[in-house]
Design a protein around this motif. Sequence first.
Motif, PDB file in Angstrom:
ATOM      1  N   LEU A  61      -8.002  -2.316  -6.011  1.00 21.21           N
ATOM      2  CA  LEU A  61      -7.904  -3.375  -5.440  1.00 21.21           C
ATOM      3  C   LEU A  61      -6.678  -3.185  -4.517  1.00 21.21           C
ATOM      4  CD1 LEU A  61      -8.670  -6.299  -4.557  1.00 21.21           C
ATOM      5  CD2 LEU A  61      -7.334  -7.209  -6.442  1.00 21.21           C
ATOM      6  N   LEU A  62      -6.981  -3.212  -3.231  1.00 19.90           N
ATOM      7  CA  LEU A  62      -5.728  -3.113  -2.320  1.00 19.90           C
ATOM      8  C   LEU A  62      -5.516  -4.653  -1.795  1.00 19.90           C
ATOM      9  CD1 LEU A  62      -3.650  -1.698  -0.394  1.00 19.90           C
ATOM     10  CD2 LEU A  62      -5.375  -1.693   1.155  1.00 19.90           C
ATOM     11  N   ILE A  63      -4.161  -4.834  -1.972  1.00 24.28           N
ATOM     12  CA  ILE A  63      -3.925  -6.284  -1.327  1.00 24.28           C
ATOM     13  C   ILE A  63      -2.818  -5.929  -0.177  1.00 24.28           C
ATOM     14  CG2 ILE A  63      -2.441  -8.317  -1.933  1.00 24.28           C
ATOM     15  CD1 ILE A  63      -3.337  -7.745  -4.928  1.00 24.28           C
ATOM     16  N   ALA A  64      -3.336  -6.487   0.871  1.00 23.67           N
ATOM     17  CA  ALA A  64      -2.411  -6.392   2.099  1.00 23.67           C
ATOM     18  C   ALA A  64      -1.856  -7.447   2.555  1.00 23.67           C
ATOM     19  CB  ALA A  64      -3.129  -5.598   3.244  1.00 23.67           C
ATOM     20  N   ASP A  65      -0.584  -7.697   2.643  1.00 21.39           N
ATOM     21  CA  ASP A  65      -0.023  -9.087   2.913  1.00 21.39           C
ATOM     22  C   ASP A  65       1.436  -8.877   3.132  1.00 21.39           C
ATOM     23  OD1 ASP A  65       0.919 -11.783   2.947  1.00 21.39           O
ATOM     24  OD2 ASP A  65      -0.985 -12.452   2.146  1.00 21.39           O
ATOM     25  N   ASP A  66       2.114  -9.337   4.251  1.00 15.21           N
ATOM     26  CA  ASP A  66       3.484  -9.363   4.557  1.00 15.21           C
ATOM     27  C   ASP A  66       4.362 -10.248   3.689  1.00 15.21           C
ATOM     28  OD1 ASP A  66       2.193 -11.488   6.084  1.00 15.21           O
ATOM     29  OD2 ASP A  66       4.294 -11.557   7.303  1.00 15.21           O
ATOM     30  N   ASP A  67       3.721 -11.191   2.902  1.00 11.09           N
ATOM     31  CA  ASP A  67       4.469 -11.788   1.904  1.00 11.09           C
ATOM     32  C   ASP A  67       4.419 -11.483   0.625  1.00 11.09           C
ATOM     33  OD1 ASP A  67       4.870 -14.092   0.208  1.00 11.09           O
ATOM     34  OD2 ASP A  67       4.036 -15.879   1.694  1.00 11.09           O
ATOM     35  N   ASN A  68       5.785 -11.128   0.286  1.00 11.46           N
ATOM     36  CA  ASN A  68       6.214 -10.457  -0.827  1.00 11.46           C
ATOM     37  C   ASN A  68       5.544 -11.284  -2.014  1.00 11.46           C
ATOM     38  OD1 ASN A  68       7.217  -8.198  -2.536  1.00 11.46           O
ATOM     39  ND2 ASN A  68       8.727  -9.888  -3.178  1.00 11.46           N
TER      40      ASN A  68
END
Length: 141
Positions: free
Chosen positions: A7-14
């Motif tokens: 799974l890849l999780i791409a989000d700018d929220d750490n």
Amino acid sequence: MERKYKLLIADDDNHIRTTFKDYFTKQNFIVETASDGIEGLEKLRADEFDVAIVDMKMPKMNGIDMINEALKSDETDANMIIISTPHESNKGDVIKALNIGVNAWFEKSELEMPQLLKRVTELAQVIPPEMVKRITSMIQN
């Protein structure tokens, strides 16, 4: 032995990246993260993922553009999920996402992890049509 899905999780929220990574790792997924659209696209191009959870609004490249770039060049077989806040998207965004091949859309404010896990697992277990074509062409040769 049960196969581990990637799974890849791409989000700018750490906080979201960390929370999702911890949750899905405990559910026996192999998880990688990206903090913006460019990094997410690079990871999709460099590795094989079963599913990518992509934030709609990220720096450098938004989620729809990231997914569009990855899918239009056949660089990934990953199934795509977009997550967003209500003010980040509109009906046109949803239609565009569906037209480029996004498999699901979740609002962050209404998101329940068991529901997301169920959809991610369903998508991870699907063999993408592109992979079926590749396998069949290899068998026929």
